[in-house]
Write a protein that holds these residues in place. Structure first.
Motif, PDB file in Angstrom:
ATOM      1  N   LYS A 217       0.903  -1.286  -0.081  1.00 54.10           N
ATOM      2  CA  LYS A 217      -0.106  -0.013   0.247  1.00 54.10           C
ATOM      3  C   LYS A 217       0.975   1.184  -0.084  1.00 54.10           C
ATOM      4  CE  LYS A 217      -4.160  -1.970   2.462  1.00 54.10           C
ATOM      5  NZ  LYS A 217      -4.969  -1.968   3.730  1.00 54.10           N
ATOM      6  N   THR A 218       1.899   1.435   0.806  1.00 55.05           N
ATOM      7  CA  THR A 218       2.822   2.428   0.927  1.00 55.05           C
ATOM      8  C   THR A 218       4.138   2.121   0.888  1.00 55.05           C
ATOM      9  OG1 THR A 218       3.191   1.962   3.422  1.00 55.05           O
ATOM     10  CG2 THR A 218       1.272   3.488   2.760  1.00 55.05           C
ATOM     11  N   PHE A 219       4.927   3.218   0.441  1.00 54.01           N
ATOM     12  CA  PHE A 219       6.414   2.909   0.279  1.00 54.01           C
ATOM     13  C   PHE A 219       7.084   2.453   1.442  1.00 54.01           C
ATOM     14  CE2 PHE A 219      10.820   3.705  -1.095  1.00 54.01           C
ATOM     15  CZ  PHE A 219      10.673   3.360  -2.360  1.00 54.01           C
ATOM     16  N   ASP A 220       6.656   2.782   2.460  1.00 55.61           N
ATOM     17  CA  ASP A 220       7.102   2.431   3.818  1.00 55.61           C
ATOM     18  C   ASP A 220       6.761   0.926   3.991  1.00 55.61           C
ATOM     19  OD1 ASP A 220       8.160   4.818   4.412  1.00 55.61           O
ATOM     20  OD2 ASP A 220       6.438   5.401   5.808  1.00 55.61           O
ATOM     21  N   GLU A 221       5.782   0.409   3.469  1.00 54.10           N
ATOM     22  CA  GLU A 221       5.431  -0.917   3.650  1.00 54.10           C
ATOM     23  C   GLU A 221       6.615  -1.846   2.669  1.00 54.10           C
ATOM     24  OE1 GLU A 221       1.773  -4.083   3.001  1.00 54.10           O
ATOM     25  OE2 GLU A 221       1.341  -1.779   2.558  1.00 54.10           O
ATOM     26  N   ALA A 222       6.619  -1.231   1.476  1.00 56.93           N
ATOM     27  CA  ALA A 222       7.505  -1.992   0.578  1.00 56.93           C
ATOM     28  C   ALA A 222       9.008  -2.133   1.178  1.00 56.93           C
ATOM     29  CB  ALA A 222       7.463  -1.140  -0.730  1.00 56.93           C
ATOM     30  N   ILE A 223       9.570  -0.805   1.769  1.00 60.78           N
ATOM     31  CA  ILE A 223      10.684  -1.074   2.511  1.00 60.78           C
ATOM     32  C   ILE A 223      10.715  -2.225   3.533  1.00 60.78           C
ATOM     33  CG2 ILE A 223      12.309   0.334   3.962  1.00 60.78           C
ATOM     34  CD1 ILE A 223      11.447   2.795   2.455  1.00 60.78           C
ATOM     35  N   ALA A 224       9.583  -2.107   4.444  1.00 58.29           N
ATOM     36  CA  ALA A 224       9.687  -3.214   5.430  1.00 58.29           C
ATOM     37  C   ALA A 224       9.794  -4.584   4.834  1.00 58.29           C
ATOM     38  CB  ALA A 224       8.489  -3.026   6.243  1.00 58.29           C
ATOM     39  N   MET A 225       8.965  -4.724   3.643  1.00 53.00           N
ATOM     40  CA  MET A 225       9.119  -6.038   2.874  1.00 53.00           C
ATOM     41  C   MET A 225      10.572  -6.389   2.568  1.00 53.00           C
ATOM     42  SD  MET A 225       5.751  -6.045   0.697  1.00 53.00           S
ATOM     43  CE  MET A 225       3.981  -6.337   1.385  1.00 53.00           C
ATOM     44  N   VAL A 226      11.180  -5.486   1.873  1.00 47.03           N
ATOM     45  CA  VAL A 226      12.557  -5.586   1.517  1.00 47.03           C
ATOM     46  C   VAL A 226      13.398  -6.153   2.620  1.00 47.03           C
ATOM     47  CG1 VAL A 226      14.444  -4.522   0.582  1.00 47.03           C
ATOM     48  CG2 VAL A 226      12.325  -4.290  -0.524  1.00 47.03           C
ATOM     49  N   ASN A 227      13.222  -5.377   3.756  1.00 49.90           N
ATOM     50  CA  ASN A 227      13.958  -5.521   4.942  1.00 49.90           C
ATOM     51  C   ASN A 227      13.800  -6.899   5.780  1.00 49.90           C
ATOM     52  OD1 ASN A 227      15.408  -3.324   4.504  1.00 49.90           O
ATOM     53  ND2 ASN A 227      14.451  -2.116   5.730  1.00 49.90           N
ATOM     54  N   ASP A 228      12.528  -7.376   5.324  1.00 50.46           N
ATOM     55  CA  ASP A 228      12.046  -8.547   5.968  1.00 50.46           C
ATOM     56  C   ASP A 228      12.747  -9.823   5.213  1.00 50.46           C
ATOM     57  OD1 ASP A 228      10.411 -10.632   7.321  1.00 50.46           O
ATOM     58  OD2 ASP A 228       9.158 -10.481   5.780  1.00 50.46           O
ATOM     59  N   SER A 229      13.951  -9.870   5.637  1.00 45.92           N
ATOM     60  CA  SER A 229      15.088 -10.846   5.002  1.00 45.92           C
ATOM     61  C   SER A 229      16.164 -10.797   5.794  1.00 45.92           C
ATOM     62  CB  SER A 229      15.455 -10.456   3.550  1.00 45.92           C
ATOM     63  OG  SER A 229      16.107 -11.309   3.039  1.00 45.92           O
ATOM     64  N   LYS A 230      16.899 -12.287   5.896  1.00 47.72           N
ATOM     65  CA  LYS A 230      18.209 -12.209   6.667  1.00 47.72           C
ATOM     66  C   LYS A 230      19.304 -11.909   5.667  1.00 47.72           C
ATOM     67  CE  LYS A 230      18.128 -17.149   5.681  1.00 47.72           C
ATOM     68  NZ  LYS A 230      18.293 -18.581   6.326  1.00 47.72           N
ATOM     69  N   TYR A 231      18.820 -11.669   4.248  1.00 43.34           N
ATOM     70  CA  TYR A 231      19.917 -11.148   3.340  1.00 43.34           C
ATOM     71  C   TYR A 231      19.822  -9.757   3.093  1.00 43.34           C
ATOM     72  CZ  TYR A 231      19.877 -16.223   2.620  1.00 43.34           C
ATOM     73  OH  TYR A 231      19.941 -17.387   2.505  1.00 43.34           O
ATOM     74  N   GLY A 232      20.818  -9.324   2.297  1.00 45.46           N
ATOM     75  CA  GLY A 232      21.161  -7.794   2.288  1.00 45.46           C
ATOM     76  C   GLY A 232      22.218  -7.485   1.170  1.00 45.46           C
ATOM     77  N   LEU A 233      21.877  -7.986   0.332  1.00 43.40           N
ATOM     78  CA  LEU A 233      22.794  -7.814  -1.161  1.00 43.40           C
ATOM     79  C   LEU A 233      22.567  -6.700  -1.829  1.00 43.40           C
ATOM     80  CD1 LEU A 233      25.419  -8.815  -2.468  1.00 43.40           C
ATOM     81  CD2 LEU A 233      24.059 -10.585  -3.638  1.00 43.40           C
ATOM     82  N   GLN A 234      21.645  -6.599  -2.763  1.00 43.31           N
ATOM     83  CA  GLN A 234      21.256  -5.542  -3.936  1.00 43.31           C
ATOM     84  C   GLN A 234      19.720  -5.674  -3.867  1.00 43.31           C
ATOM     85  OE1 GLN A 234      24.990  -4.674  -6.198  1.00 43.31           O
ATOM     86  NE2 GLN A 234      23.334  -5.251  -7.382  1.00 43.31           N
ATOM     87  N   VAL A 235      19.150  -4.347  -4.081  1.00 37.48           N
ATOM     88  CA  VAL A 235      17.793  -4.154  -4.312  1.00 37.48           C
ATOM     89  C   VAL A 235      17.581  -3.142  -5.543  1.00 37.48           C
ATOM     90  CG1 VAL A 235      17.300  -2.235  -2.724  1.00 37.48           C
ATOM     91  CG2 VAL A 235      15.266  -3.569  -3.266  1.00 37.48           C
ATOM     92  N   GLY A 236      16.433  -3.681  -6.340  1.00 39.97           N
ATOM     93  CA  GLY A 236      16.279  -2.703  -7.547  1.00 39.97           C
ATOM     94  C   GLY A 236      14.653  -1.899  -7.068  1.00 39.97           C
TER      95      GLY A 236
END
Length: 473
Positions: A390-409
């Motif tokens: 719904k919101t960009f903040d929610e999208a950021i939270a989804m990206v961060n919902d990961s034990k990994y942290g390599l790259q994002v588009g």
């Protein structure tokens, strides 16, 4: 094509009883047979690497530069042969195999350039109890490097470890993937013919027990590993006092904001999810789409995925070729089947798999639970999952919902959302208006969290392969 065995101290080691058969990943035909190294080979590989380091560490920058230039010329001259070998033993589509060789050439070009400008710093002095003094640091090669490379970029990722080592004065023992060892052997031959000292780059074909012995050996001063998180973190735990760099992949996400031209984004994302059958550390696995455009983008993405050419990697049009092995085909199929049993929808909707050729998918799934492995783990396959936000903040939270942290588009025309991404997304690389899979070989590349330690990219790898010696006078 066939080779005898490991390449140690400038020549092939003697054959042993235990053999490794290397197959064409599409036809399953045998393309080479190697002998596994034994204890004697392993000791020779390490000891000659130590000796080569001692003779090479203080050679002139001009000598390193000239040898690297010869290696560069050999890569250019052998481009088509190297690409064909990658295509066969890695199952990589030929257009992408040619691209890997081009990238490998760039990697060595960067090493050539850096070999003559390795420098330290001037340290401010002449105050407090240092009045009248001057100081500088000099970068000094760390020592023999143990490099363990993966199957998916068997030439370029090996060179991301070898080329900076040669530029700064280190020796290397390379342990290539047993799925793609032939390209490593060929690379060692090219390096030897470029005029580098014998033993400076040794390539060993060995199984897990001897690989662990290499990792534990204190004569190596750096372990550079690219591969799975499970193996990488285990190797770090047994590496002792040596420095360790790890590139371990992830489950890369892409955010599609409503401000973008959807058809062009869908084309990029479709390829980003499926190029080389998704066997790329920064392959797009999680597709996060603004709810206002979700249905429209989903339809476009499905259409683009269905257009992707699938099959023989020797076909210049192929995007999705075979997975690296039948075991991986079964692993991925089980993951997909499990997700569908738990309620996920298969949006592609027709069977494209040809398991006798190790070809699977592609799959695009929605309604995948965030606790499912296809959301939380690395699929390393032509499989992607979709969710709306719904919101960009929610999208950021989804990206961060990961034990990994390599790259994002991130696809957006909003500068404020770009800035928020830089401030709040927990990954090491943020690619604006492109897929997570963008990379050029001089940039700092690596991850945070479970995605690894350290950075690839020639300048950054040289930092890991050297230490700064302080001089005060």
């Amino acid at each position: 094509m066939s080779y005898q065995s490991s390449f140690i101290n400038g020549s092939f080691s003697k054959p042993t009883q235990r053999k490794l058969t290397v197959s064409n990943k599409f036809s399953n035909e045998t393309i080479g047979e190697l002998s596994f190294c034994d204890d004697e080979d392993l000791e020779k590989a390490i000891s000659t690497s130590v000796n080569a380091f001692e003779s090479y560490r203080n050679t002139s920058a001009q000598f390193k530069y000239e040898c690297l230039k010869k290696l560069l010329g050999s890569l250019v001259a052998n481009k088509d042969k190297l690409a064909q070998l990658i295509c066969e033993e890695a199952g990589k589509p030929i257009s992408y195999a040619l691209s890997e060789v081009d990238r490998s050439i760039s990697t060595v070009e960067f090493a050539v350039e850096e070999s003559r400008r390795i420098r330290g710093d001037i340290i401010p002095m002449n105050f407090l109890n240092a009045v009248g003094r001057s100081s500088f640091t000099k970068k000094v090669p760390l020592g023999p490097v143990l490099a363990i490379s993966p199957f998916n970029f068997p030439l370029n990722l090996a060179l991301h470890k070898i080329a900076p080592a040669l530029a700064c004065g280190c020796s290397v023992v390379l342990k290539p993937s047993l799925s793609t060892p032939l390209i490593g052997i060929k690379l060692a031959e090219l390096i030897a013919s470029a005029g580098f000292p014998k033993g400076l780059v040794n390539v060993v074909i060995c199984e897990d027990e001897l690989s662990e012995r290499l990792v534990r050996d204190e004569r190596f001063k750096l372990l550079s590993f690219t591969g799975s998180p499970k193996v990488g973190w285990y190797l770090k735990s047994i590496a002792g006092k040596k420095k360790v760099t790890l590139e371990l992949g992830g489950n890369a996400a892409v955010i599609v904001d409503e401000t973008k031209d959807l058809p062009s984004v869908a084309k990029k994302v479709a390829i980003g999810c499926n190029l080389y059958a998704g066997q790329i550390c920064i392959s797009t696995q999680r597709v996060l789409v603004n709810e206002n455009i979700y249905d429209d983008f989903k339809e476009l993405l499905v259409q683009e995925i269905k257009k992707l050419p699938i099959g023989d990697p020797n076909n210049a049009q192929t995007i999705i070729g075979p997975l690296i092995s039948a075991d991986q085909v079964n692993r991925v199929q089980n993951l997909v089947d499990s997700a569908i049993r738990e309620g996920a929808n298969d949006l592609i909707g027709f069977e494209l798999s040809r398991k006798e050729e190790n070809i699977l998918g592609p799959y695009l799934l929605e309604n995948v639970c965030t606790t499912d492995d296809l959301w939380s783990e690395e699929a390393f396959a032509p499989v992607a999952v979709m969710r709306s936000f719904k919101t960009f903040d929610e999208a950021i939270a989804m990206v961060n919902d990961s034990k990994y942290g390599l790259q994002v588009g991130i696809f957006t025309d909003s500068i404020s959302k770009v800035k928020k991404s830089l401030d709040f997304i927990d990954v090491a690389g943020i690619i604006i208006n492109d897929i997570a899979g963008f990379r050029i070989d001089h940039m700092p590349y690596g991850g945070i969290k479970d995605s690894g330690l350290g950075r690839e990219g020639i300048v950054y790898a040289i930092d890991d392969m050297t230490f700064e010696k302080l001089v005060v006078f």
